[in-house]
Design a protein around this motif. Structure first.
Motif, PDB file in Angstrom:
ATOM      1  N   GLU A 133       0.818  -1.226   0.000  1.00  0.00           N
ATOM      2  CA  GLU A 133       0.000   0.000   0.000  1.00  0.00           C
ATOM      3  C   GLU A 133       0.847   1.269   0.000  1.00  0.00           C
ATOM      4  N   ILE A 134       2.141   1.126  -0.085  1.00  0.00           N
ATOM      5  CA  ILE A 134       3.049   2.258   0.054  1.00  0.00           C
ATOM      6  C   ILE A 134       3.190   3.059  -1.239  1.00  0.00           C
ATOM      7  N   GLY A 135       3.094   2.401  -2.385  1.00  0.00           N
ATOM      8  CA  GLY A 135       3.367   3.037  -3.671  1.00  0.00           C
ATOM      9  C   GLY A 135       2.641   4.361  -3.899  1.00  0.00           C
ATOM     10  N   PRO A 136       1.305   4.426  -3.734  1.00  0.00           N
ATOM     11  CA  PRO A 136       0.610   5.688  -3.993  1.00  0.00           C
ATOM     12  C   PRO A 136       1.088   6.847  -3.113  1.00  0.00           C
ATOM     13  N   ILE A 137       1.438   6.549  -1.868  1.00  0.00           N
ATOM     14  CA  ILE A 137       1.930   7.611  -0.980  1.00  0.00           C
ATOM     15  C   ILE A 137       3.276   8.123  -1.471  1.00  0.00           C
ATOM     16  N   ALA A 138       4.149   7.204  -1.888  1.00  0.00           N
ATOM     17  CA  ALA A 138       5.456   7.604  -2.401  1.00  0.00           C
ATOM     18  C   ALA A 138       5.319   8.488  -3.637  1.00  0.00           C
ATOM     19  N   ARG A 139       4.396   8.131  -4.527  1.00  0.00           N
ATOM     20  CA  ARG A 139       4.223   8.928  -5.741  1.00  0.00           C
ATOM     21  C   ARG A 139       3.632  10.304  -5.432  1.00  0.00           C
ATOM     22  N   GLU A 140       2.804  10.375  -4.403  1.00  0.00           N
ATOM     23  CA  GLU A 140       2.300  11.682  -3.945  1.00  0.00           C
ATOM     24  C   GLU A 140       3.456  12.554  -3.478  1.00  0.00           C
ATOM     25  N   HIS A 141       4.371  11.986  -2.714  1.00  0.00           N
ATOM     26  CA  HIS A 141       5.510  12.752  -2.206  1.00  0.00           C
ATOM     27  C   HIS A 141       6.455  13.171  -3.326  1.00  0.00           C
TER      28      HIS A 141
END
Length: 421
Positions: free
Chosen positions: A405-413
């Motif tokens: 579930e980490i990918g979308p947060i990383a792309r937001e950052h």
């Protein structure tokens, strides 16, 4: 000249207290005075204004600063000290020593009437790019706060003197490069710059808000982690967020690996044991938390024999694929814990999630491992990658995320990086 005055800035989080004296002008603020004494080698050392019930650690001091209150004169000489405090409830604010006190972020000194030279004295001991780059004693959360303070203070100084935005942007870029293995430093600096207008005052204001938000995020992440812990917990290294979670949860037993070669785990084990002893003294009850310090080589065996039911480590960075970057030893602990059916969590603020999957390791000094004369190489990595299958969950202030579930947060950052083109 009126002689030397030693003042202490007692930092808690990203704020310091300022005080008003009974005999001073009614609107003038000052720092807390401390006594400064010289040892036999003529080096100045502070004697804190706090009593033995307060926990304050000297961070650094600076050379005296001559301050002129009238043109051409140096009427006040200040020797500044910076302390780190565990609490805002300091004894010196409850004994009637001051007419008033307030906790502020230091740029607020520029907006108030203060004793002469107070802002300059603070800047002399404030965090800086070199102190951020060279700090090997603290985790990423702490270092990222110091990076935010560095940007905040630089922007405040530029706004006060009329400097342009470019000098502030240069500081931001240097901070982004200062600790490549600590992704939270870059995320937090990038967010400030992306959300601010292109002027120093706007950067200052956004950085001050970011400082306050970062402190709250770490506290909230620790609270969530505490609710996930079992009765017997293993940890390693030194993470302030992990320590807060353990203190809040109060498990029956905590096992701490010493974390060689710097042995940061020794410090957190001592702190947990001291907190336990203080609680027993205050309440008269034994709370039952036993603290055990173990050698690093015993980690895998401890986790394999059923002694522990939760592994909790910090995270200096969480990569886009869900890998956790943390102190060497974390990979061994979390893989051994997973193999034994133990819940293995990393706790950190959401800002530690970064785009990309590349890992740029940092290495400690060879002399920390070997100081002999033999012609041999030393391999002393500070951090390592924990693969996603070894991670049960990543606990943040916003919730618990699985590695997938980490990918979308990383792309937001990643979007915050656009401020620099």
């Amino acid at each position: 000249m009126n002689g030397e005055i030693a003042v202490g800035f007692f930092r808690h989080g990203t704020e310091v207290p300022i005080v008003r004296h009974e005999d001073a002008p009614p609107v003038r603020w000052d720092a807390v005075s401390v006594r400064s004494t010289a040892d036999g080698r003529d080096r100045r050392r502070p004697v804190s204004a706090l009593d033995d019930t307060d926990a304050a650690t000297l961070v650094r001091s600076a050379d005296p600063i001559d301050v002129g209150t009238t043109a051409g004169s140096a009427d006040r000489t200040i020797r500044p000290y910076l302390f780190e405090c565990d609490t805002r409830e300091l004894s010196l604010f409850s004994d009637g020593s001051f007419a008033a006190h307030a906790w502020v972020q230091p740029p607020a000194l520029l907006d108030r009437e203060t004793a002469p030279g107070l802002w300059e004295a603070y800047l002399a001991v404030a965090p800086s790019i070199p102190t951020v780059r060279e700090d090997t004693d603290h985790g990423a959360s702490y270092v990222s706060l110091r990076a935010l303070e560095t940007l905040r203070d630089r922007a405040a100084a530029a706004a006060a003197t009329g400097e342009g935005y470019d000098s502030v942007a240069t500081t931001a870029r240097e901070l982004c490069r200062a600790r490549p293995s600590m992704g939270v430093v870059r995320t937090r600096i990038d967010r400030v710059m992306a959300e601010a207008d292109s002027d120093p005052g706007s950067v200052r204001d956004r950085a001050m808000k970011a400082c306050a938000a970062a402190v709250r995020a770490d506290e909230a992440a620790a609270e969530r982690a505490a609710s996930r812990l079992g009765d017997r917990v293993f940890t390693l290294s030194r993470s302030g967020t992990v320590r807060s979670a353990l203190e809040a949860a109060g498990p029956d037993a905590v096992f701490v690996a010493e974390s060689r070669p710097a042995r940061e785990g020794v410090g957190i084990a001592e702190r947990l044991a001291e907190t336990e002893a203080e609680t027993e003294t205050e309440t008269g009850n034994e709370t039952g938390t036993d603290v055990t310090l173990l050698v690093d080589a015993a980690i895998e065996g401890l986790l394999a024999d059923g002694t522990v039911d939760t592994v909790l480590v910090g995270a200096d960075t969480v990569l886009e694929d869900g890998s956790v970057i943390n102190k060497v030893g974390s990979r061994t602990a979390m893989r051994a814990g997973t193999a034994a059916g133990i819940d293995c969590y990393a706790v950190c603020s959401r800002d530690k999630i970064v785009p990309g999957t590349e890992f740029d390791p940092e290495f400690g000094p060879a002399a920390a491992v070997y100081g002999g004369e033999a012609d041999l190489a030393v391999y002393n990595p500070t951090f390592e990658r924990v693969p996603p299958p070894a991670v049960s969950g990543i606990v943040t202030e916003d919730g618990v995320y699985g590695p997938d579930e980490i990918g979308p947060i990383a792309r937001e950052h990643a979007l915050y990086r656009r401020w620099d083109g």
